[in-house]
Design an enzyme around this catalytic site. Structure first.
Site, mmCIF file in Angstrom:
data_model
loop_
_atom_site.group_PDB
_atom_site.id
_atom_site.type_symbol
_atom_site.label_atom_id
_atom_site.label_comp_id
_atom_site.label_asym_id
_atom_site.label_seq_id
_atom_site.Cartn_x
_atom_site.Cartn_y
_atom_site.Cartn_z
ATOM 1 C CB SER A 75 -0.941 -0.059 1.196
ATOM 2 O OG SER A 75 -1.803 1.018 1.219
ATOM 3 C CG ASP A 286 -3.023 4.048 -1.089
ATOM 4 O OD1 ASP A 286 -3.743 3.864 -2.089
ATOM 5 O OD2 ASP A 286 -2.995 3.259 -0.126
ATOM 6 C CG ASP A 288 -2.856 -0.421 -2.222
ATOM 7 O OD1 ASP A 288 -2.901 0.741 -1.788
ATOM 8 O OD2 ASP A 288 -3.345 -1.385 -1.603
ATOM 9 C CD GLU A 380 -9.620 3.077 8.002
ATOM 10 O OE1 GLU A 380 -9.460 2.555 9.109
ATOM 11 O OE2 GLU A 380 -8.833 2.902 7.048
ATOM 12 C CG ASN A 382 -6.950 6.097 6.144
ATOM 13 O OD1 ASN A 382 -7.883 5.874 5.382
ATOM 14 N ND2 ASN A 382 -6.472 5.169 6.959
ATOM 15 N NE ARG A 508 -5.748 2.025 15.991
ATOM 16 C CZ ARG A 508 -4.950 1.946 14.918
ATOM 17 N NH1 ARG A 508 -4.282 3.016 14.482
ATOM 18 N NH2 ARG A 508 -4.798 0.814 14.278
ATOM 19 C CB SER A 510 0.535 0.856 14.623
ATOM 20 O OG SER A 510 0.691 0.318 13.333
ATOM 21 N N GLY A 511 -1.612 -1.439 13.846
ATOM 22 C CA GLY A 511 -1.723 -2.803 13.325
ATOM 23 C C GLY A 511 -0.712 -3.066 12.227
ATOM 24 N NE ARG A 517 -0.534 4.146 13.026
ATOM 25 C CZ ARG A 517 0.675 4.198 12.455
ATOM 26 N NH1 ARG A 517 1.495 5.204 12.730
ATOM 27 N NH2 ARG A 517 1.078 3.254 11.625
HETATM 28 C C1 16G Z 1 -4.364 -0.675 7.183
HETATM 29 C C2 16G Z 1 -5.848 -0.710 6.992
HETATM 30 C C3 16G Z 1 -6.432 0.682 7.085
HETATM 31 C C4 16G Z 1 -6.050 1.318 8.404
HETATM 32 C C5 16G Z 1 -4.561 1.239 8.606
HETATM 33 C C6 16G Z 1 -4.215 1.636 10.012
HETATM 34 C C7 16G Z 1 -7.064 -2.208 5.549
HETATM 35 C C8 16G Z 1 -7.227 -2.722 4.172
HETATM 36 N N1 16G Z 1 -6.167 -1.264 5.685
HETATM 37 O O1 16G Z 1 -3.739 0.045 6.161
HETATM 38 O O2 16G Z 1 -7.820 0.580 7.010
HETATM 39 O O3 16G Z 1 -6.439 2.649 8.452
HETATM 40 O O4 16G Z 1 -4.112 -0.091 8.432
HETATM 41 O O5 16G Z 1 -2.864 1.468 10.204
HETATM 42 O O6 16G Z 1 -7.727 -2.643 6.465
HETATM 43 P P1 16G Z 1 -2.251 1.457 11.645
HETATM 44 O O7 16G Z 1 -2.905 0.315 12.387
HETATM 45 O O8 16G Z 1 -0.794 1.300 11.444
HETATM 46 O O9 16G Z 1 -2.603 2.770 12.256
HETATM 47 ZN ZN ZN Z 2 -3.577 1.343 0.098
#
Ligand code: 16G
Ligand code: ZN
Length: 559
Positions: A75, A286, A288, A380, A382, A508, A510-511, A517
């Site tokens: 992405s 972005d 992708d 979102e 973003n 939170r 980050s995922g 964050r």
């Molecule tokens: C990923 C998620 C996006 C989210 C972002 C948060 C998908 C397809 N994409 O890019 O929705 O806003 O993670 O990132 O679910 P973070 O957890 O690093 O803040």
């Molecule tokens: Zn993307």
């Protein structure tokens, strides 16, 4: 037209074992985790993960008795990274219970791959004699081709049918999965089908609405040097000038480097290489092409961002108008995350009177919630978002559009809604189709970008991140708006926010990165850096921060 390659036979575990231990052996010993957007890390660590995801998607396809997608992309990350996500049959993100399975399979030692596969087959009660099919796509990263070959190697080893669609945007891959599984009700499973569907519906709306105001069909588009540039070039052929898109950052520079939707949203500045002229409508997508933000600069060179919150409001407001004109009693709702600007939420519920829900970060949560409405708009901030229409809403709209006993206004509004259904990529947020949606609405309203921005003012806000020893030290509840671990942190945050007018903050983990964050917003711009630093310091001290300790500035100073 897409054609499936490779015919189904029974598995040869010793052959798979050999590939796992030799050709696709682990080159990276760290743990990789299937997060909100799949696996994402340095591209050099991913070959074995891709091979194993090739194996896994075949099993997933057998479980779901449907075509599964595999998209290779990181992405908005820089070129050095890559990633992979699995797309479930209706275009959704992989089911959560399978994220755990994917993580397990990706991390076991090479000689354990077969036993894990057998375990999955047994636990999930998979009939391995069933036919399977996988669609695989990739972005423009230099590492993506090899990684897709590793995935194909896994798919072939499982004797599954597959289609390699090559370089595509993430939303195009989702579109393919859905159109393959829905027997073409959704669209023709080919790039041509995708472009035709969205561009023809767009042109029909543009032809039937009059631009009676300040609307200009010129857009300066920053394609982040990614796959979106290729897709937009293609789209332009189908649009026949209905939208005048000038493409910048179309691949000559580095992917996502000082450009793209994420960069513009986070930094609130224009990207590299885009001409900066006052009041010209600009767009960044972005790497992708699943996120989009709009922006412009004014005559004082001040930057104005119109992010996902604004797009959601524009879209929901327009849909509400069409529903009213067509006298359709369908439930329209909007879904946001905690990152949505507080003033946007107030505007939606108080001025537009549209129900608004908040869910945790990650497309799958928004998508899922939006499905609860007849027409669900989700974004979102973003810039990732779309609109989903349920079956009965679609049928009602079509029936109304074709009911000659109704007034022409009613029918026309329903007709427009039926075209909107086709412009939208309902499978996932799609920067390209979202841009068409925004443009057709601005055209219908006769608005320039400044008029669009005037509807409400954002509260000043800031996002920062803090590196911590273990990001799992932070646990949140209430859709990420409240931190329950470490225990004392929320109390500290509450103390800080009360000091600022309209103050709001949440933290939170980050995922997608090893960080925590932090989001802050308040009434006065001059307070925002101080507020962000205070929350950052609390996180640093209470959640095991590493690196440089945040310093609280005197008022009006930068961190
Ligand atoms: C990923 C998620 C996006 C989210 C972002 C948060 C998908 C397809 N994409 O890019 O929705 O806003 O993670 O990132 O679910 P973070 O957890 O690093 O803040
Ligand atoms: Zn993307």
């Amino acid at each position: 037209m897409l054609e499936l390659q490779n015919e189904i036979k029974s598995f040869d575990f010793s052959f798979i074992n050999n590939l796992a231990k030799n050709k696709h052996k682990k080159a990276y010993q760290g743990i990789v985790q299937y997060g909100t957007a799949g696996f994402r890390t340095r591209a050099t660590s991913l070959d074995h993960v891709l091979f194993r995801m090739g194996l896994l998607t075949v099993l997933r396809s057998q479980v779901k008795k449907a075509t599964i997608g595999l998209m290779i992309t990181a992405s908005h990350n820089l070129e050095i990274d890559n990633g992979v996500k699995v797309v479930d049959p209706n275009g959704e993100m992989l089911e959560t219970s399978w994220e755990i399975i994917a993580t397990k399979l990706a991390n076991v030692e090479d000689d354990k791959v077969i036993s894990i596969l057998q375990e999955i087959i047994k636990e999930q009660n998979i009939d391995t004699s069933l036919s399977a099919s996988v669609i695989i796509g990739r972005d423009t990263r230099s590492s993506s081709l090899n990684l897709s070959q590793a995935a194909v190697s896994g798919i072939k080893a499982m004797n599954s049918k597959f289609i390699d669609v090559g370089v595509v945007t993430t939303p195009q891959l989702h579109y393919f999965v859905v159109s393959m599984n829905k027997n073409r009700d959704y669209g023709i499973p080919a790039l041509e089908g995708y472009y035709k569907k969205i561009s023809e519906a767009y042109k029909k709306i543009i032809e039937t609405t009059i631009n009676n105001g300040k609307y200009s069909n010129k857009v300066q588009l920053d394609a982040a040097n990614g796959v979106g540039a290729l897709a937009i070039k293609e789209l332009k052929k189908y649009l026949n000038g209905a939208l005048n898109i000038e493409i910048y950052n179309s691949g000559e520079g580095q992917l996502n480097y000082m450009c793209g939707a994420d960069y513009v949203k986070q930094k609130k500045i224009s990207p590299l290489n885009i001409p900066i002229n006052p009041y010209v409508k600009c767009v960044s997508i972005d790497g992708d092409a699943d996120r989009i933000v709009y922006y412009y600069i004014d005559k004082y060179n001040q930057f104005h961002l119109l992010d996902g919150d604004r797009i959601a409001i524009l879209v929901a407001d327009y849909l509400k108008e069409l529903l009213q004109q067509s006298h359709l009693n369908l439930q329209l709702g909007l879904v946001q995350t905690a990152y949505a600007n507080g003033n946007s939420t107030v505007y939606i519920s108080d001025t537009l009177n549209i129900p608004v829900a908040c869910v945790r970060t990650g497309v799958k949560y928004l998508h899922h919630k939006a499905l609860e409405f007849d027409i669900g708009v989700y974004f979102e901030s973003n810039g990732h978002g779309t609109v989903v229409f349920n079956e009965s809403a679609i049928n009602t709209i079509y029936m109304t559009a074709n009911n000659n006993s109704l007034s022409s206004i009613q029918r026309k509004a329903a007709q427009t809604l039926s075209y909107v259904i086709d412009v939208v990529n309902q499978t996932v947020g799609d920067a390209i189709s979202d841009m068409l949606l925004v443009e057709l609405i601005l055209h219908a309203k006769g608005w320039d970008i400044v008029t669009w921005k005037k509807s409400y003012s954002d509260l000043p806000n800031k996002q920062v991140k803090i590196e911590v020893q273990d990001r799992n030290a932070i646990i949140t509840t209430n859709e990420e708006r409240c931190c329950i671990k470490p225990k004392e942190l929320q109390k500290e945050i509450d103390k800080i926010v009360t000091k600022y007018e309209k103050g709001r903050s949440f933290v939170r983990s980050s995922g997608t990165e090893d960080v925590v964050r932090i989001y802050v917003e308040c009434e006065n711009d001059s307070d925002i850096d101080k507020m962000a630093a205070e929350v950052s310091l609390a996180v640093y001290e209470l959640a095991g921060g590493i690196g440089i300790k945040p310093i609280i500035p005197e008022s009006n100073k930068q961190i």
